[in-house]
Design an enzyme around this catalytic site. Structure first.
Site, short mmCIF file in Angstrom:
data_model
loop_
_atom_site.label_atom_id
_atom_site.label_comp_id
_atom_site.label_asym_id
_atom_site.label_seq_id
_atom_site.Cartn_x
_atom_site.Cartn_y
_atom_site.Cartn_z
N THR A 37 0.83 -1.21 0.00
CA THR A 37 0.00 0.00 0.00
C THR A 37 0.87 1.26 0.00
OG1 THR A 37 -0.09 -0.33 2.38
CG2 THR A 37 -2.07 -0.91 1.14
N SER A 127 13.75 -5.96 6.06
CA SER A 127 14.35 -4.64 5.79
C SER A 127 15.80 -4.49 6.21
CB SER A 127 13.54 -3.53 6.46
OG SER A 127 12.32 -3.43 5.84
N ASP A 173 9.66 0.99 4.78
CA ASP A 173 10.75 0.34 5.51
C ASP A 173 11.65 1.38 6.18
OD1 ASP A 173 9.61 -1.80 4.32
OD2 ASP A 173 11.23 -2.19 2.91
C1 GLA Z 1 9.04 -3.90 0.42
C2 GLA Z 1 9.22 -2.42 0.09
C3 GLA Z 1 8.23 -1.57 0.87
C4 GLA Z 1 6.80 -2.08 0.70
C5 GLA Z 1 6.73 -3.59 0.95
C6 GLA Z 1 5.38 -4.16 0.64
O1 GLA Z 1 9.37 -4.14 1.76
O2 GLA Z 1 10.54 -2.02 0.40
O3 GLA Z 1 8.34 -0.22 0.45
O4 GLA Z 1 6.30 -1.75 -0.56
O5 GLA Z 1 7.70 -4.29 0.19
O6 GLA Z 1 4.42 -3.66 1.50
#
Ligand code: GLA
Length: 386
Positions: A37, A127, A173
């Site tokens: 989103t 992340s 993230d």
């Molecule tokens: C990855 C991206 C985020 C987000 C998620 C899905 O972690 O880095 O920015 O889009 O996917 O929600």
């Protein structure tokens, strides 16, 4: 690893000069709900973890930039005044991307020694990249007295990942890693960047992260494909309603998708974004009221939507999420992060945590032939100096 050991490693790897390095830490994140989103300017609800990346850093008197890590074999030496992206996509592109962003803002940097060490499982969708970016940005900001706010550092980190590393991620993230607070989840509106934190009071329940240990092979290309599909959906809607992004539509507008989007796949992608935003709004209220089982139900619905409408789960994530739901004491389970591999996050009653890990581990291996890892994370503060 203990801080004293990290310091020793730093002195072992670099010159054992007398001046002390400075140590920083940036967490990883887990997203509780609100997936795919953020780049649709919608809502997310992540929190920062106790797992993360340490950076031990010291200025040099020359223009040499020495980058090292305890996690991978690759290290690098560059001239700070003429940095080059690593063409094999090595981890150094994350700190290099941040350095390049500082230069773009005319912030003068000199030579440095950097030692990174992280305990976020790599490629697990928790992340680790945002964590390296933010710890670098935060450290440079302090070391060179750049006076940037944490929010600016978050934006710099996202931009570095988009333009230097080449991954077109949203802002979730870096935001979670930069702005996280102990025992709180962050409700973020990715359109306005307004946010507030909500105490993560799970009472007798526990968060469990389960790692598929499936490498997220095609993630970047599939991720970009989903982004374009959402843009396509906006184009279709624009034939009748003028919108810039899908999150301008609410659950009452779902009928527009049937009316205006002829392509079934594009329609499903848009439906996920709209229903997911709605689930985040509900989830925040529910958590504020302390109704954990109801929160879990929304997590399940989120996973279903990511599987059926957004199609970013896959066999391994589905095995973990759906087998988890069969286990006594589990109130909800869903994939977290970009998908295609990586981790699920589940909420489990504290009395059933051990049996959850044992039963889910067995079921997962019998379905996929892979071995899952399990973590019981603490929710911690965002990036900081140690
Ligand atoms: C990855 C991206 C985020 C987000 C998620 C899905 O972690 O880095 O920015 O889009 O996917 O929600």
């Amino acid at each position: 690893m203990k801080l004293s050991q990290l310091r020793e490693e730093f002195f072992r790897i670099f010159d054992n000069r007398t001046d002390e390095p400075v140590i920083f830490f940036s967490p990883g994140r887990v997203n509780l709900i609100g997936e795919h989103t953020d780049y649709n300017n919608g809502f997310v609800f992540p929190c920062a973890l106790n797992y993360g990346t340490y950076l031990v850093i010291r200025k040099r008197n020359d223009n040499q930039l020495l980058m090292n890590t305890l996690n991978f074999d690759f290290s690098d030496i560059q001239n700070i005044d003429n940095i080059n992206k690593n063409i094999s996509g090595e981890w150094v592109n994350y700190p290099l991307g941040i350095i390049s962003e500082f230069f773009d803002r005319k912030i003068q940097l000199g030579g440095m020694e950097m030692l990174f060490s992280g305990d976020i499982p790599n490629g697990a969708g928790l992340s680790s990249s945002a964590s390296i970016e933010m710890v670098t940005a935060y450290a440079l900001n302090i070391l060179y007295d750049a006076g940037l706010s944490n929010l600016e550092l978050v934006k710099i980190s996202q931009h570095a990942e988009n333009s230097f590393v080449g991954m077109n991620c949203g802002i979730m993230d870096q935001f979670a890693v930069g702005m996280g607070e102990k025992d709180k989840a962050i409700f973020l509106n990715c359109d306005t960047l307004n946010y507030h934190t909500v105490p993560l009071e799970l009472n007798h329940y526990q968060l469990i992260i389960s790692n598929t240990n499936k490498r997220r092979g095609l993630t970047d290309s599939k991720y970009n494909e989903r982004r374009s599909e959402c843009e396509k959906a906006v184009e279709y809607i624009n034939k009748k309603e003028s919108i810039k992004h899908l999150s301008q539509l609410s659950i009452q507008d779902l009928h527009l998708l049937d009316e205006l989007i002829p392509d079934e796949i594009i329609r499903k992608r848009a439906r996920h974004v709209i229903t997911e935003n709605n689930r985040v709004l509900q989830a925040v209220k529910i958590l504020e009221n302390g109704d954990i089982p109801q929160f879990g139900k929304l997590m399940n619905e989120s996973h279903d939507s990511l599987k059926d409408d957004y199609e970013v789960t896959g066999k391994e994530l589905d095995a973990l999420a759906y087998e988890a739901r069969k286990i006594e004491g589990t109130v909800g389970s869903r994939m977290t992060g970009a998908g295609f591999g990586g981790c699920t996050v589940s909420i489990v009653h504290e009395n059933y945590v051990d049996s959850f890990i044992e039963k889910l581990g067995k079921a997962y291996t019998s379905i996929t032939g892979l071995k899952a890892d399990f973590y019981k994370p603490d929710i911690e503060d965002g990036v900081r100096q140690i």
